[in-house]
Design a protein around this motif. Structure first.
Motif, short mmCIF file in Angstrom:
data_model
loop_
_atom_site.label_atom_id
_atom_site.label_comp_id
_atom_site.label_asym_id
_atom_site.label_seq_id
_atom_site.Cartn_x
_atom_site.Cartn_y
_atom_site.Cartn_z
N PHE A 21 -3.93 -39.24 -3.82
CA PHE A 21 -2.76 -39.41 -4.95
C PHE A 21 -2.70 -38.15 -6.02
O PHE A 21 -3.69 -37.39 -6.23
CB PHE A 21 -3.26 -40.61 -6.01
N LEU A 22 -1.38 -37.84 -6.36
CA LEU A 22 -1.05 -36.91 -7.12
C LEU A 22 -0.16 -37.43 -8.25
O LEU A 22 0.47 -38.27 -8.17
CB LEU A 22 -0.40 -35.58 -6.44
N ARG A 23 -0.26 -36.90 -9.71
CA ARG A 23 0.52 -37.51 -10.51
C ARG A 23 2.04 -36.92 -10.16
O ARG A 23 2.24 -35.95 -9.77
CB ARG A 23 0.07 -36.75 -11.88
N GLY A 24 2.97 -38.03 -10.36
CA GLY A 24 4.49 -37.77 -9.99
C GLY A 24 4.90 -36.61 -10.79
O GLY A 24 5.92 -36.18 -10.25
N ASP A 25 4.65 -36.48 -12.06
CA ASP A 25 5.49 -35.76 -13.03
C ASP A 25 5.02 -34.18 -12.56
O ASP A 25 5.80 -33.17 -12.55
CB ASP A 25 5.40 -35.94 -14.25
N ASP A 26 3.65 -33.87 -12.46
CA ASP A 26 3.34 -32.47 -12.19
C ASP A 26 2.39 -32.04 -11.24
O ASP A 26 1.89 -31.32 -11.04
CB ASP A 26 2.76 -31.85 -13.64
N SER A 27 2.22 -33.08 -10.17
CA SER A 27 1.38 -32.97 -9.00
C SER A 27 -0.02 -32.67 -9.29
O SER A 27 -0.75 -32.11 -8.52
CB SER A 27 2.06 -31.89 -8.09
N THR A 28 -0.47 -33.12 -10.60
CA THR A 28 -1.69 -32.73 -10.71
C THR A 28 -2.67 -33.78 -9.88
O THR A 28 -2.42 -35.24 -9.80
CB THR A 28 -2.39 -33.34 -12.29
N PRO A 29 -3.93 -33.46 -9.10
CA PRO A 29 -4.60 -34.51 -8.24
C PRO A 29 -5.11 -35.35 -9.12
O PRO A 29 -5.57 -35.27 -10.17
CB PRO A 29 -5.74 -33.48 -7.86
N ILE A 30 -5.08 -36.66 -8.75
CA ILE A 30 -5.68 -37.81 -9.45
C ILE A 30 -6.98 -38.29 -8.80
O ILE A 30 -7.86 -38.57 -9.25
CB ILE A 30 -4.61 -39.01 -9.37
N GLY A 31 -6.87 -38.42 -7.38
CA GLY A 31 -8.20 -38.44 -6.49
C GLY A 31 -7.90 -39.31 -5.24
O GLY A 31 -6.78 -39.22 -4.95
N THR A 32 -8.77 -39.66 -4.50
CA THR A 32 -8.50 -40.02 -3.07
C THR A 32 -9.18 -41.41 -2.97
O THR A 32 -10.38 -41.69 -3.58
CB THR A 32 -9.32 -39.04 -2.17
N ILE A 33 -8.70 -42.21 -2.14
CA ILE A 33 -9.41 -43.53 -1.84
C ILE A 33 -9.36 -43.57 -0.09
O ILE A 33 -8.47 -43.43 0.36
CB ILE A 33 -8.64 -44.98 -2.32
N MET A 34 -10.67 -43.81 0.14
CA MET A 34 -10.69 -43.81 1.46
C MET A 34 -11.41 -45.24 2.06
O MET A 34 -12.22 -46.03 1.39
CB MET A 34 -11.87 -42.87 1.99
#
Length: 151
Positions: free
Chosen positions: A123-136
């Motif tokens: 996942f990336l934040r929609g407005d500035d593409s900042t990484p949010i995290g990963t779900i596996m």
């Protein structure tokens, strides 16, 4: 020469350790993520020459094998819980056809499942593409509905 009274120092260390354990007993509430994905493409390992994987721009019907077929699904994450988001999801599937009474080409097991799978959501934040995290996640898939919960 500096003399340190060890009893107060030990007391502080033990108290800090005890306080850090207080958070472990608390259980976070469940959160449901509704992830919307678009532009999904499935790639099948349908040729024996690995150097040709994903090189043919033309869509073709895959020659699906009866068992041990591998496929990779890739899609664009476009929203999470209705909020704009970015990212990618990659799912890898290996057909295994587990059956309690298998026919030739199927695997014998105590349960019925269609595949082994590994799923990743980045996942990336929609407005500035900042990484949010990963779900596996990983497990067996292609089963029927789960049994009802027992009282």
């Amino acid at each position: 020469m500096l003399l340190l009274n060890w009893k107060p120092a030990l007391t502080i260390v033990l108290y800090a350790a005890w306080c850090s354990q207080l958070g472990l007993a608390q259980v976070a509430p469940h959160t449901i993520l509704n992830v919307n994905v678009e532009n999904i493409v499935v790639y099948y390992e349908d040729v024996s020459d690995a150097s040709t994987f994903a090189t043919n721009p033309n869509v073709k019907v895959a020659a699906v094998s009866r068992n041990f077929q591998t496929s990779v699904l890739i899609g664009d994450i476009v929203s999470v819980n209705g909020q704009p988001a970015k990212g990618v999801t990659v799912h890898t599937f290996r057909t295994i056809n587990l059956r309690t009474a298998p026919t030739p080409g199927q695997a014998i097991a105590d349960l019925m499942r269609a595949n082994s799978q590994s799923l990743t959501f980045e996942f990336l934040r929609g407005d500035d593409s900042t990484p949010i995290g990963t779900i596996m996640a990983s497990g067996l898939g292609g089963a029927g509905a789960p049994p009802p919960e027992r009282p």
